[in-house]
Design an enzyme around this catalytic site. Structure first.
Site, PDB file in Angstrom:
ATOM      1  N   LEU A  22      43.325  46.223  41.771  1.00 52.03           N
ATOM      2  CA  LEU A  22      43.390  46.345  40.315  1.00 52.03           C
ATOM      3  C   LEU A  22      42.454  45.323  39.671  1.00 52.03           C
ATOM      4  CD1 LEU A  22      47.204  46.875  39.642  1.00 52.03           C
ATOM      5  CD2 LEU A  22      45.458  48.491  40.445  1.00 52.03           C
ATOM      6  N   ALA A  23      41.501  45.815  38.914  1.00 47.10           N
ATOM      7  CA  ALA A  23      40.496  44.922  38.327  1.00 47.10           C
ATOM      8  C   ALA A  23      40.025  45.431  36.979  1.00 47.10           C
ATOM      9  CB  ALA A  23      39.312  44.794  39.283  1.00 47.10           C
ATOM     10  N   ARG A  60      41.185  35.227  28.547  1.00 47.29           N
ATOM     11  CA  ARG A  60      41.233  33.766  28.484  1.00 47.29           C
ATOM     12  C   ARG A  60      40.073  33.093  29.230  1.00 47.29           C
ATOM     13  NH1 ARG A  60      47.233  32.947  30.296  1.00 47.29           N
ATOM     14  NH2 ARG A  60      46.989  35.135  30.877  1.00 47.29           N
ATOM     15  N   ASP A 106      41.907  39.443  40.928  1.00 45.97           N
ATOM     16  CA  ASP A 106      41.789  38.047  40.508  1.00 45.97           C
ATOM     17  C   ASP A 106      42.710  37.135  41.317  1.00 45.97           C
ATOM     18  OD1 ASP A 106      44.185  38.886  39.491  1.00 45.97           O
ATOM     19  OD2 ASP A 106      43.844  38.168  37.462  1.00 45.97           O
ATOM     20  N   ASN A 154      43.656  32.893  35.394  1.00 51.25           N
ATOM     21  CA  ASN A 154      43.572  33.440  34.044  1.00 51.25           C
ATOM     22  C   ASN A 154      42.505  32.784  33.183  1.00 51.25           C
ATOM     23  OD1 ASN A 154      45.654  35.467  34.100  1.00 51.25           O
ATOM     24  ND2 ASN A 154      47.074  33.755  34.342  1.00 51.25           N
TER      25      ASN A 154
END
Ligand code: UD1
Ligand code: CA
Length: 512
Positions: free
Chosen positions: A13-14, A20, A110, A235
């Protein structure tokens, strides 16, 4: 496992914005010790030997697609135009591979610190247990913001509850959902169709799949990561820097355990793509990047940056910068050298202080010790290039090559105006501009002859300290002193013409 594993599909999932990060670059493309974030995730998943890898892209989709084409051309990017939640993202991914069966592994673009062994452990435990879904969990010091693993009285997984949907009691739970899962493809597909958006964020939560499966009596399981830092996501740039330090420590520890000395691990940054051989020594403030290889017993640092460079066994590199270079066995570089792409230094050669080399070969045992630019040159074996030499390779339009033979001795402060060749065993005089070929064994002198105007200072600069010094020298009866050559300072090669007879002498010995 002796059994053949079921077919596997990896979903990364990207699609998230990564707001942020405050960056023009999509979050998953930020670099971390030699790979992008998503590059790390794909490489952790590689040993699963999945039949298909789907990467869900959204924000910065074009940039992410272009990167994937480079690093993982077999991966299938699938667009999730609106980010309606992790459950929706997986639904979109599976729609692109409708025939996927067996195991579906879901991970985040991430979360780059996940070890291949941990991901493999999760998937194998899932397949061995025949579970419908298995979640990777971790015990963390601070679970704020993360989904909690809620277990029943028997310790079985009951549901995963998002931070914003927790009760005060659940908020105390420190066992969290890492966001990495293995699912049975068919049961995942069925359950994804039942997700609702009735939660605090109005999103389709992938985590709700667990509660739904459990209510339907399907076996769901938890696999606990051995080291919670592996599950850390990122994040913002502060968190990214934290991940970088963790990965640095992990990489450095592995190299030290395999026989490499790191004199100051805290200031040594080694990309995951670099290889070092036994007894290499890396001194402080050193970055080893890209496809760099450091040979056995080589000494690199302090204060060195080496990118995509081969450092041969026993070579030394001190306070220097190298990109795309090859440094031969036992060669010596620096302090303060700059090696640019296709600088190739042969065995036992030397590139010394304030020397820049680009697209050039320095032959076996040859030396370029001081203050020199070597561009587009071939230097043979056992030759010495005088201090402060420039290989003049550029005529303003095109680049040309200079060739220096074997055992040549070129004078200090030479210009080699390419294209030009200096033959084997030839010498050149200090201060020469060499723009014509020099035959083997010849001495080339290309500068104007020196003229001394006796008494000029006394006449033209009368009353100055220089004039007074000259006067004193005259009275002391040593007229030669002021005309002496002092510029060579012993080290630099001095090649001069003799005052009488026109014969050449080489003056000082070669530099070392
Ligand atoms: C998610 C989990 C949470 C877990 C945490 C671990 C859910 C509902 N929650 O929360 O239990 O503890 O991860 O980090 O799954 N993404 C998409 N498309 C979307 C939404 C997200 O691709 O529509 C991607 C994001 O880019 C990101 C990842 O999925 O890489 C996680 O999304 P995010 O919204 O950050 O989930 P969390 O709130 O962190
Ligand atoms: Ca997140």
């Amino acid at each position: 496992m002796s059994q053949q594993p079921p077919p596997r599909t990896v979903v990364v999932l990207a699609a998230g914005a990564g707001k942020r990060m405050k960056s023009g670059l999509p979050k998953v493309l930020h670099p971390l010790l030699g790979r992008t974030l998503v590059g790390h995730v794909l490489s952790a998943a590689a040993p699963l030997a999945a039949d298909r890898t789907v990467v869900v892209v959204g924000h910065g989709a074009d940039q992410v697609r272009a990167h994937l084409a480079e690093i993982a051309p077999q991966a299938l990017p699938v667009l999730q135009a609106d980010q309606l939640g992790t459950g929706h993202a997986v639904r979109v991914a599976l729609a692109a591979v409708p025939d996927a069966t067996g195991t579906v592994v879901v991970t985040y673009g991430d979360a780059p610190l996940l070890r291949p062994e941990t991901l493999g452990g999760l998937v194998e435990a899932h397949e061995r247990a025949g579970a419908a879904a298995t979640v990777l969990a971790a015990e963390v010091p601070d679970p704020t913001g993360l989904g909690r693993i809620v277990r029943d009285a028997d310790g079985q997984l009951q549901q995963i509850v998002e931070q914003r949907d927790t009760t005060p009691d659940q908020r105390e739970i420190r066992e969290i959902n890492a966001g990495i899962y293995a699912f049975d493809a068919d049961r995942l597909r069925d359950t994804l169709g039942k997700l609702s958006t009735g939660n605090a964020q109005g999103e389709e939560y992938l985590t709700d799949v667990f509660g739904l499966l459990r209510s339907a009596g399907e076996p769901v399981a938890v696999h606990v990561a051995p080291d919670h830092t592996e599950t850390l996501g990122c994040n913002d740039r502060v968190e990214l820097a934290g991940l970088r330090r963790l990965l640095r420590d992990r990489v450095n520890e592995a190299w030290m355990r395999s026989g490499v000395s790191l004199l100051d691990p805290e200031t040594t940054w080694i990309d995951v793509t670099v290889a070092l051989d036994r007894d290499a020594v890396v001194d402080q403030n050193t970055q080893l990047r890209g496809a760099t290889v450091i040979g056995a017993g080589a000494q690199v640092g302090p204060d060195v940056t080496v990118v995509d460079t081969l450092v041969g066994p026993g070579a030394t590199v001190v306070r220097s910068h190298a990109v795309g270079a090859e440094i031969g066995p036992s060669a010596s570089v620096g302090p303060y050298a700059y090696l640019r792409p296709a600088a190739r230094l042969a065995e036992k050669s030397k590139v010394g202080t304030f020397v820049e080399v680009k697209n050039s070969e320095v032959g076996v045992g040859s030396k370029v010790p001081h203050l020199t630019y070597v561009g587009d040159a071939t230097i043979g074996e056992q030759s010495n290039i005088g201090a402060a030499t420039v290989f003049v390779n550029y005529d303003g339009v095109r680049k040309h090559r200079t060739v220096i033979g074997d055992h040549a001795r070129t004078g200090a402060d030479n210009m080699f105006v390419a294209p030009v060749e200096v033959g084997d065993g030839a010498y050149t005089a200090a201060g020469s501009v060499i723009d014509q070929d020099v035959p083997a064994g010849a001495m080339a002198v290309a500068r104007s002859r020196q003229r001394n105007i006796e008494g000029w200072v006394l006449k033209r600069r009368a009353g100055t300290a220089a004039a007074e010094a000259a006067e004193r020298a005259g009275r002391a009866g040593s007229p030669g002193v002021s005309a002496g050559v002092t510029a060579s300072e012993g080290e630099a090669m001095h090649v001069g013409t003799e005052p009488a007879g026109g014969a050449c002498s080489t003056g000082d010995t070669a530099t070392d």
